[in-house]
Design an enzyme around this catalytic site. Structure first.
Site, PDB file in Angstrom:
ATOM      1  N   LYS A  41      -0.880  98.586  11.817  1.00 59.46           N
ATOM      2  CA  LYS A  41      -0.323  97.897  10.655  1.00 59.46           C
ATOM      3  C   LYS A  41      -1.398  97.770   9.559  1.00 59.46           C
ATOM      4  O   LYS A  41      -1.692  98.770   8.910  1.00 59.46           O
ATOM      5  CB  LYS A  41       0.271  96.554  11.079  1.00 59.46           C
TER       6      LYS A  41
ATOM      7  N   HIS B 272       0.867  91.057  13.048  1.00 57.99           N
ATOM      8  CA  HIS B 272       1.214  90.883  11.631  1.00 57.99           C
ATOM      9  C   HIS B 272       0.225  89.989  10.887  1.00 57.99           C
ATOM     10  O   HIS B 272       0.577  89.399   9.873  1.00 57.99           O
ATOM     11  CB  HIS B 272       2.632  90.325  11.482  1.00 57.99           C
TER      12      HIS B 272
ATOM     13  N   SER C 212       7.647  88.428  12.890  1.00 59.30           N
ATOM     14  CA  SER C 212       7.817  89.519  11.932  1.00 59.30           C
ATOM     15  C   SER C 212       9.087  89.436  11.098  1.00 59.30           C
ATOM     16  O   SER C 212       9.150  89.995  10.016  1.00 59.30           O
ATOM     17  CB  SER C 212       7.780  90.852  12.660  1.00 59.30           C
TER      18      SER C 212
END
Ligand SMILES: *Cc1c(COP(=O)(O)O)cnc(C)c1O
Length: 415
Positions: free
Chosen positions: A249, A218, A190
């Site tokens: 996310k 991610h 990240s």
């Protein structure tokens, strides 16, 4: 017992130390839904201001997408607000199983189990799947939640240098006598947007008879041709034994996580993973909206395509403007500034220009690696990206860092 003076002064000293070290984190109040353009009140009490958001994990722009919000409303009406139970007592609705099945189909795995968050998925997985005769071999820069999850396991802990396959192979040779072995990595890291070399990792796993776990928080939803994640991007669909990922996310950004992979591992987690057994079920409203998210991204790759184009455009323009960005293809774009104070000053000036992004510095990244982490979204339009590049160009000019290499910036500002 009263909150003793001793305790109070101990805690307030700790807080003073955090402030003195310049590490105190101020939260900014956002007064609008999460999207490209947000209304922010900062500092607290100041009049709110409209800025472009460049630091959310809202990669696909689904956090406030009208169809997702509508699905949430419908889910609220049809399945209620809370379940007041963990999954195995009376907290599993038809839609929980439906979402698990849809996730397995999307990720091309055998089965999926939901968790209250990906942090908790990581807290459950290693304790359940590995014991003292087994080994966990992790990349040195894995996410904090994996570090914590590995601490809860009795398995022996090894790590290899970040992305270093020779070092991983050494560790696999060292651990030949262990019963089961698991290689553990983030799909995408990240802080840097680095992508793990999953094909090489899977080849090594095959050669040494080890399993592979990937935390794909991610990447799920947008990396790879159909957005399935790092395993699709690297061409290893079906070869990852356990994927942990988040709904918090790209997939709508509310909350929740899962473990998806080999069906025996998933079932064992249902039976034994402590965060699954002892923490409340993901609320129906989130489940209903997440089902819509999976439908949307399965039906069309438009959003991940736009994200890819946006990312390419932004990276090119920033490089042309003379900013020092870490090369790559991921929508995480680290703008390197090296010095912590400089990163904070640049972030503050960007905010004045209407661009919301934050400085990252030690201990979040190593000393001397301070940066501003930009995150691109499919919600960004060209004009937003241009505005951000213009702001970086203006602020970069003010601090005299355009076109400067690492050593030159450090010579100016120190580490
Ligand atoms: C964000 C993140 C998590 C935590 O996800 P939550 O669902 O918010 O708990 C875990 N692992 C990685 C790699 C992350 O980036």
């Amino acid at each position: 017992m009263a909150y003793a003076e001793k305790a109070r002064s101990h805690y307030s000293n700790e807080l003073t130390l955090i402030k003195e070290a310049g590490l105190f984190k101020e939260e900014r109040y956002i007064k609008s839904p999460q999207m490209a353009k947000i209304k922010v009140e900062f500092p607290a009490g100041a009049p709110s201001k409209e800025v472009l958001n460049f630091c959310a994990n809202n990669y696909l722009g689904l956090s406030s997408h009208p169809e997702v919000v509508e699905a949430a409303h419908k889910g609220l009406d049809s399945h209620g607000y809370g379940m007041s139970s963990v999954r195995f007592i009376c907290g599993t609705q038809d839609i929980h199983r439906e979402l698990e099945a849809k996730l397995s189909e999307f990720l091309e795995t055998e089965d999926t189990v939901l968790f209250p968050s990906c942090m908790e998925a990581n807290a459950g997985l290693f304790e359940v799947s590995l014991d003292k005769d087994d080994a966990m071999i992790s990349d040195r820069l894995v996410h904090a939640s994996i570090v914590d999850g590995m601490r809860l396991s009795k398995a022996q802990l090894y790590n290899y240098k970040h992305l270093n396959m020779d070092h991983l192979e050494e560790k696999l040779q060292e651990t030949q006598s262990c019963r089961l072995r698991m290689i553990i990595t983030d799909g995408v890291f990240s802080m840097d947007g680095d992508i793990a070399p999953l094909e090489k990792i899977c080849d090594l796993a095959d050669k040494y008879d080890a399993m592979v776990t990937v935390d794909d928080s991610h990447s799920t939803g947008f990396l790879g041709k159909h957005g399935k994640g790092t395993h699709e991007h690297c061409g290893v669909l079906g070869r990852i034994d356990a994927i942990t990922t988040t709904l918090g996310k790209a997939l709508g950004g509310a909350a929740g996580g899962c473990i998806s992979g080999r069906k025996e591992i998933v079932e064992l987690c249902r039976q034994r993973a402590r965060p699954y057994l002892f923490s409340n079920t993901v609320p129906p409203v989130v489940i209903a909206a997440s089902i819509k998210v999976i439908e949307l991204i399965s039906k069309s790759t438009d959003r991940r395509n736009k994200l890819e184009e946006n990312t390419k455009y932004f990276r090119e323009k920033m490089t042309q403007a003379g900013l020092d960005i870490r090369p790559g293809v991921h929508p995480i774009v680290p703008v390197m500034l090296y010095n912590a104070k400089l990163a904070q000053n640049v972030a503050r000036d960007l905010y004045e220009e209407g661009i919301y992004a934050v400085g990252f510095f030690f201990p979040v990244v190593p000393q001397g690696q301070a940066r501003i982490r930009i995150q691109i979204s499919a919600d960004h339009e060209r004009e937003h990206l241009d505005k951000a590049v213009a702001a970086f160009t203006k602020v970069g000019g003010k601090y005299n860092i355009l076109g400067k290499k690492k050593d030159e910036v450090i010579a100016l500002y120190g580490m």
